[in-house]
Design a protein around this motif. Structure first.
Motif, PDB file in Angstrom:
ATOM      1  N   VAL A   1       0.850  -1.188   0.000  1.00 56.39           N
ATOM      2  CA  VAL A   1       0.000   0.000   0.000  1.00 56.39           C
ATOM      3  C   VAL A   1       0.887   1.239   0.000  1.00 56.39           C
ATOM      4  O   VAL A   1       1.727   1.423   0.881  1.00 56.39           O
ATOM      5  CB  VAL A   1      -0.917   0.042   1.232  1.00 56.39           C
ATOM      6  CG1 VAL A   1      -1.810   1.279   1.189  1.00 56.39           C
ATOM      7  CG2 VAL A   1      -1.774  -1.215   1.305  1.00 56.39           C
ATOM      8  N   ALA A   2       0.711   2.085  -1.010  1.00 57.20           N
ATOM      9  CA  ALA A   2       1.359   3.396  -1.071  1.00 57.20           C
ATOM     10  C   ALA A   2       0.269   4.459  -1.122  1.00 57.20           C
ATOM     11  O   ALA A   2      -0.933   4.144  -1.115  1.00 57.20           O
ATOM     12  CB  ALA A   2       2.265   3.492  -2.296  1.00 57.20           C
ATOM     13  N   ASP A   3       0.657   5.723  -1.179  1.00 55.96           N
ATOM     14  CA  ASP A   3      -0.329   6.789  -1.159  1.00 55.96           C
ATOM     15  C   ASP A   3      -1.221   6.797  -2.386  1.00 55.96           C
ATOM     16  O   ASP A   3      -2.284   7.417  -2.371  1.00 55.96           O
ATOM     17  CB  ASP A   3       0.372   8.150  -1.038  1.00 55.96           C
ATOM     18  CG  ASP A   3       0.901   8.385   0.363  1.00 55.96           C
ATOM     19  OD1 ASP A   3       0.418   7.727   1.302  1.00 55.96           O
ATOM     20  OD2 ASP A   3       1.808   9.220   0.521  1.00 55.96           O
ATOM     21  N   ASP A   4      -0.800   6.126  -3.471  1.00 62.28           N
ATOM     22  CA  ASP A   4      -1.589   6.160  -4.698  1.00 62.28           C
ATOM     23  C   ASP A   4      -2.313   4.849  -4.976  1.00 62.28           C
ATOM     24  O   ASP A   4      -2.922   4.704  -6.026  1.00 62.28           O
ATOM     25  CB  ASP A   4      -0.698   6.516  -5.885  1.00 62.28           C
ATOM     26  CG  ASP A   4       0.385   5.471  -6.132  1.00 62.28           C
ATOM     27  OD1 ASP A   4       0.694   4.707  -5.196  1.00 62.28           O
ATOM     28  OD2 ASP A   4       0.913   5.427  -7.253  1.00 62.28           O
ATOM     29  N   GLY A   5      -2.257   3.871  -4.069  1.00 64.73           N
ATOM     30  CA  GLY A   5      -2.998   2.652  -4.316  1.00 64.73           C
ATOM     31  C   GLY A   5      -2.335   1.406  -3.757  1.00 64.73           C
ATOM     32  O   GLY A   5      -1.287   1.473  -3.108  1.00 64.73           O
ATOM     33  N   VAL A   6      -2.960   0.270  -4.008  1.00 61.66           N
ATOM     34  CA  VAL A   6      -2.459  -1.033  -3.591  1.00 61.66           C
ATOM     35  C   VAL A   6      -1.862  -1.726  -4.810  1.00 61.66           C
ATOM     36  O   VAL A   6      -2.539  -1.885  -5.830  1.00 61.66           O
ATOM     37  CB  VAL A   6      -3.590  -1.914  -3.012  1.00 61.66           C
ATOM     38  CG1 VAL A   6      -3.042  -3.263  -2.565  1.00 61.66           C
ATOM     39  CG2 VAL A   6      -4.278  -1.208  -1.845  1.00 61.66           C
ATOM     40  N   ARG A   7      -0.599  -2.128  -4.706  1.00 62.99           N
ATOM     41  CA  ARG A   7       0.053  -2.852  -5.797  1.00 62.99           C
ATOM     42  C   ARG A   7       0.323  -4.290  -5.369  1.00 62.99           C
ATOM     43  O   ARG A   7       0.594  -4.548  -4.193  1.00 62.99           O
ATOM     44  CB  ARG A   7       1.339  -2.152  -6.224  1.00 62.99           C
ATOM     45  CG  ARG A   7       1.073  -0.852  -6.959  1.00 62.99           C
ATOM     46  CD  ARG A   7       2.358  -0.188  -7.455  1.00 62.99           C
ATOM     47  NE  ARG A   7       2.058   0.917  -8.346  1.00 62.99           N
ATOM     48  CZ  ARG A   7       1.733   2.150  -7.943  1.00 62.99           C
ATOM     49  NH1 ARG A   7       1.710   2.409  -6.642  1.00 62.99           N
ATOM     50  NH2 ARG A   7       1.454   3.090  -8.810  1.00 62.99           N
TER      51      ARG A   7
ATOM     52  N   GLY B   1      -2.374  -5.446 -11.180  1.00 68.41           N
ATOM     53  CA  GLY B   1      -2.349  -5.458  -9.725  1.00 68.41           C
ATOM     54  C   GLY B   1      -2.257  -4.092  -9.096  1.00 68.41           C
ATOM     55  O   GLY B   1      -1.342  -3.809  -8.336  1.00 68.41           O
ATOM     56  N   THR B   2      -3.198  -3.195  -9.410  1.00 65.63           N
ATOM     57  CA  THR B   2      -3.268  -1.887  -8.772  1.00 65.63           C
ATOM     58  C   THR B   2      -4.731  -1.573  -8.501  1.00 65.63           C
ATOM     59  O   THR B   2      -5.569  -1.723  -9.382  1.00 65.63           O
ATOM     60  CB  THR B   2      -2.668  -0.781  -9.664  1.00 65.63           C
ATOM     61  OG1 THR B   2      -1.317  -1.106  -9.960  1.00 65.63           O
ATOM     62  CG2 THR B   2      -2.698   0.563  -8.943  1.00 65.63           C
ATOM     63  N   ALA B   3      -5.044  -1.163  -7.269  1.00 68.48           N
ATOM     64  CA  ALA B   3      -6.432  -0.882  -6.904  1.00 68.48           C
ATOM     65  C   ALA B   3      -6.502   0.393  -6.093  1.00 68.48           C
ATOM     66  O   ALA B   3      -5.546   0.799  -5.447  1.00 68.48           O
ATOM     67  CB  ALA B   3      -7.027  -2.033  -6.104  1.00 68.48           C
ATOM     68  N   ARG B   4      -7.683   1.015  -6.131  1.00 68.03           N
ATOM     69  CA  ARG B   4      -7.982   2.136  -5.255  1.00 68.03           C
ATOM     70  C   ARG B   4      -9.146   1.747  -4.378  1.00 68.03           C
ATOM     71  O   ARG B   4      -9.640   0.635  -4.438  1.00 68.03           O
ATOM     72  CB  ARG B   4      -8.290   3.393  -6.076  1.00 68.03           C
ATOM     73  CG  ARG B   4      -7.064   3.939  -6.797  1.00 68.03           C
ATOM     74  CD  ARG B   4      -7.401   5.194  -7.566  1.00 68.03           C
ATOM     75  NE  ARG B   4      -6.209   5.738  -8.189  1.00 68.03           N
ATOM     76  CZ  ARG B   4      -5.394   6.614  -7.620  1.00 68.03           C
ATOM     77  NH1 ARG B   4      -5.658   7.027  -6.385  1.00 68.03           N
ATOM     78  NH2 ARG B   4      -4.336   7.072  -8.248  1.00 68.03           N
TER      79      ARG B   4
ATOM     80  N   ALA C   1     -10.745   1.782  -0.264  1.00 63.95           N
ATOM     81  CA  ALA C   1     -10.520   2.018   1.152  1.00 63.95           C
ATOM     82  C   ALA C   1      -9.040   2.173   1.483  1.00 63.95           C
ATOM     83  O   ALA C   1      -8.641   3.026   2.266  1.00 63.95           O
ATOM     84  CB  ALA C   1     -11.117   0.878   1.968  1.00 63.95           C
ATOM     85  N   LEU C   2      -8.188   1.319   0.886  1.00 57.51           N
ATOM     86  CA  LEU C   2      -6.750   1.417   1.094  1.00 57.51           C
ATOM     87  C   LEU C   2      -6.049   1.834  -0.184  1.00 57.51           C
ATOM     88  O   LEU C   2      -4.834   1.742  -0.280  1.00 57.51           O
ATOM     89  CB  LEU C   2      -6.179   0.070   1.566  1.00 57.51           C
ATOM     90  CG  LEU C   2      -6.674  -0.445   2.905  1.00 57.51           C
ATOM     91  CD1 LEU C   2      -6.063  -1.806   3.184  1.00 57.51           C
ATOM     92  CD2 LEU C   2      -6.314   0.514   4.017  1.00 57.51           C
ATOM     93  N   GLY C   3      -6.799   2.290  -1.159  1.00 57.14           N
ATOM     94  CA  GLY C   3      -6.241   2.495  -2.483  1.00 57.14           C
ATOM     95  C   GLY C   3      -5.830   3.900  -2.809  1.00 57.14           C
ATOM     96  O   GLY C   3      -5.891   4.330  -3.950  1.00 57.14           O
ATOM     97  N   GLY C   4      -5.433   4.686  -1.838  1.00 55.60           N
ATOM     98  CA  GLY C   4      -4.875   5.999  -2.127  1.00 55.60           C
ATOM     99  C   GLY C   4      -5.893   7.110  -2.014  1.00 55.60           C
ATOM    100  O   GLY C   4      -7.089   6.910  -1.815  1.00 55.60           O
ATOM    101  N   ALA C   5      -5.408   8.307  -2.180  1.00 52.54           N
ATOM    102  CA  ALA C   5      -6.234   9.500  -2.047  1.00 52.54           C
ATOM    103  C   ALA C   5      -6.943   9.766  -3.365  1.00 52.54           C
ATOM    104  O   ALA C   5      -6.420  10.412  -4.261  1.00 52.54           O
ATOM    105  CB  ALA C   5      -5.361  10.697  -1.665  1.00 52.54           C
ATOM    106  N   THR C   6      -8.162   9.250  -3.509  1.00 52.65           N
ATOM    107  CA  THR C   6      -8.857   9.350  -4.782  1.00 52.65           C
ATOM    108  C   THR C   6      -9.413  10.749  -5.035  1.00 52.65           C
ATOM    109  O   THR C   6      -9.625  11.114  -6.176  1.00 52.65           O
ATOM    110  CB  THR C   6     -10.018   8.338  -4.824  1.00 52.65           C
ATOM    111  OG1 THR C   6     -10.886   8.574  -3.707  1.00 52.65           O
ATOM    112  CG2 THR C   6      -9.483   6.923  -4.743  1.00 52.65           C
TER     113      THR C   6
ATOM    114  N   THR D   1      -9.442  -4.276  -3.267  1.00 53.17           N
ATOM    115  CA  THR D   1     -10.687  -3.513  -3.278  1.00 53.17           C
ATOM    116  C   THR D   1     -11.573  -3.954  -2.119  1.00 53.17           C
ATOM    117  O   THR D   1     -11.727  -5.151  -1.852  1.00 53.17           O
ATOM    118  CB  THR D   1     -11.432  -3.731  -4.601  1.00 53.17           C
ATOM    119  OG1 THR D   1     -10.591  -3.311  -5.684  1.00 53.17           O
ATOM    120  CG2 THR D   1     -12.727  -2.931  -4.645  1.00 53.17           C
ATOM    121  N   GLU D   2     -12.186  -2.998  -1.425  1.00 57.03           N
ATOM    122  CA  GLU D   2     -12.998  -3.298  -0.249  1.00 57.03           C
ATOM    123  C   GLU D   2     -14.244  -4.094  -0.606  1.00 57.03           C
ATOM    124  O   GLU D   2     -14.930  -3.811  -1.585  1.00 57.03           O
ATOM    125  CB  GLU D   2     -13.399  -1.999   0.435  1.00 57.03           C
ATOM    126  CG  GLU D   2     -14.296  -2.210   1.649  1.00 57.03           C
ATOM    127  CD  GLU D   2     -14.713  -0.909   2.313  1.00 57.03           C
ATOM    128  OE1 GLU D   2     -14.065   0.116   2.055  1.00 57.03           O
ATOM    129  OE2 GLU D   2     -15.681  -0.929   3.079  1.00 57.03           O
TER     130      GLU D   2
END
Length: 305
Positions: free
Chosen positions: A27-33, A45-48, A50-55, A123-124
């Motif tokens: 988990v980084a500030d821009d998403g889950v890899r 393998g990238t998601a936004r 609940a834990l997926g960054g500042a949308t 993804t939540e």
């Protein structure tokens, strides 16, 4: 014991990470890899979410954490407690039958005052109110907060609260939660209480049938079967903030690491990393250990063999 160390570059510094032994989530500030344990990015393998960054321009909360079954958790947050294992240990002494373990690949995380159930992409799928962090081990994930812990059940459901007064550190082993308190030097959660003595303590984890606690000069060992203390194992550093179990190999340390294969009876071996920055996170991913230096966009993948 041979050791291989591989350095990989990541797009951004990692805030939290977890693995179920076959997949690594970062988990980084821009998403889950999502990666393989050896460091190969998984396609798509990238998601936004609940834990997926500042949308929408929001900032990531400080109490971010991530956990997976049956792997480990490591995250930056205000709540003590850390690091679980990758070896499942039967517990005939554990009392009433435990609830069914979570399926392999179950992923959970926390942000602020919520705990989230996530699908493999990050993804939540469900959430519940809880302030704290998630820790994993032995087929279970627990949400651990300020003096209380609750086991994660089906999506959106938390188990009954377990009181942990003045929690210092903890390690999950399925339905069992080993823990220590800042009020005394007693290990609780096993078949009996264990007096640890007046020592500075660091991380704890379960590995190869034992609970391990990092203390000054080495490692305390307690049988995960009987709760009986074992022999003291000297280590080059201690207490250390990180201990993980990579397929039965205990790995711990700070800027440099040490590895111990208890089941093989091998001697403890130091692993020099020469990091310029101390690790912010360390997780086990199958037979690999991922080390994330603080503030850097990269990781070291350590493979004891």
């Amino acid at each position: 014991m041979d050791v291989a160390v591989t350095r990989i570059e990541l797009p951004r510094p990692v805030r939290a990470a977890a693995s179920d032994g076959s997949t690594v989530w970062c988990v980084a500030d821009d998403g889950v890899r999502v990666y393989t344990p050896s460091g190969r990015p998984l396609e798509g393998g990238t998601a936004r979410g609940a834990l997926g960054g500042a949308t929408q321009g929001a900032t990531m909360p400080e109490s971010l954490s991530l956990a997976a079954v049956p792997g480990t958790v490591a995250g930056i947050g205000p709540v003590p407690g850390t690091l679980a294992e990758t070896v499942l240990v039967p517990r005939a002494f554990a009392g009433p039958p435990a609830p069914d373990p979570l399926p392999t690949g179950t992923l959970a995380g926390t942000t602020g005052d919520r705990v989230h159930w996530l699908d493999p992409s990050g993804t939540e799928t469900a959430s519940a109110r809880f302030t704290g962090r998630v820790v994993a081990g032995g087929g279970a994930i627990w949400a651990v907060g300020d003096g209380v812990a609750r086991r994660l059940a089906e999506p959106g459901v938390l188990g009954e609260p377990l009181e942990l007064p003045a929690l210092d550190a903890c390690a999950v082993e399925g339905d069992r939660l080993w823990w220590t308190s800042t009020r005394d030097d007693v290990l609780r959660g096993g078949p009996k209480e264990v007096e640890l003595g007046r020592r500075r303590r660091g991380a704890m984890t379960v590995c190869a049938g034992s609970l391990w606690i990092s203390v000054t000069g080495g490692l305390l060992r307690v049988s995960a079967w009987s709760g009986e203390p074992g022999r003291f194992v000297r280590a080059p550093e201690g207490p250390v903030p990180f201990l993980v179990c990579a397929n039965g190999v205990l790995v711990g340390g700070v800027r440099d690491l040490f590895a111990l294969a208890p089941a093989a009876g091998a001697a403890l071996r130091p692993i020099g990393l020469g990091l310029d920055a101390p690790p912010a996170l360390m997780i086990a991913a199958g037979r690999h250990v991922w080390v994330f230096p603080e503030g850097l966009s990269g990781a070291l993948i350590v493979t004891p063999a």
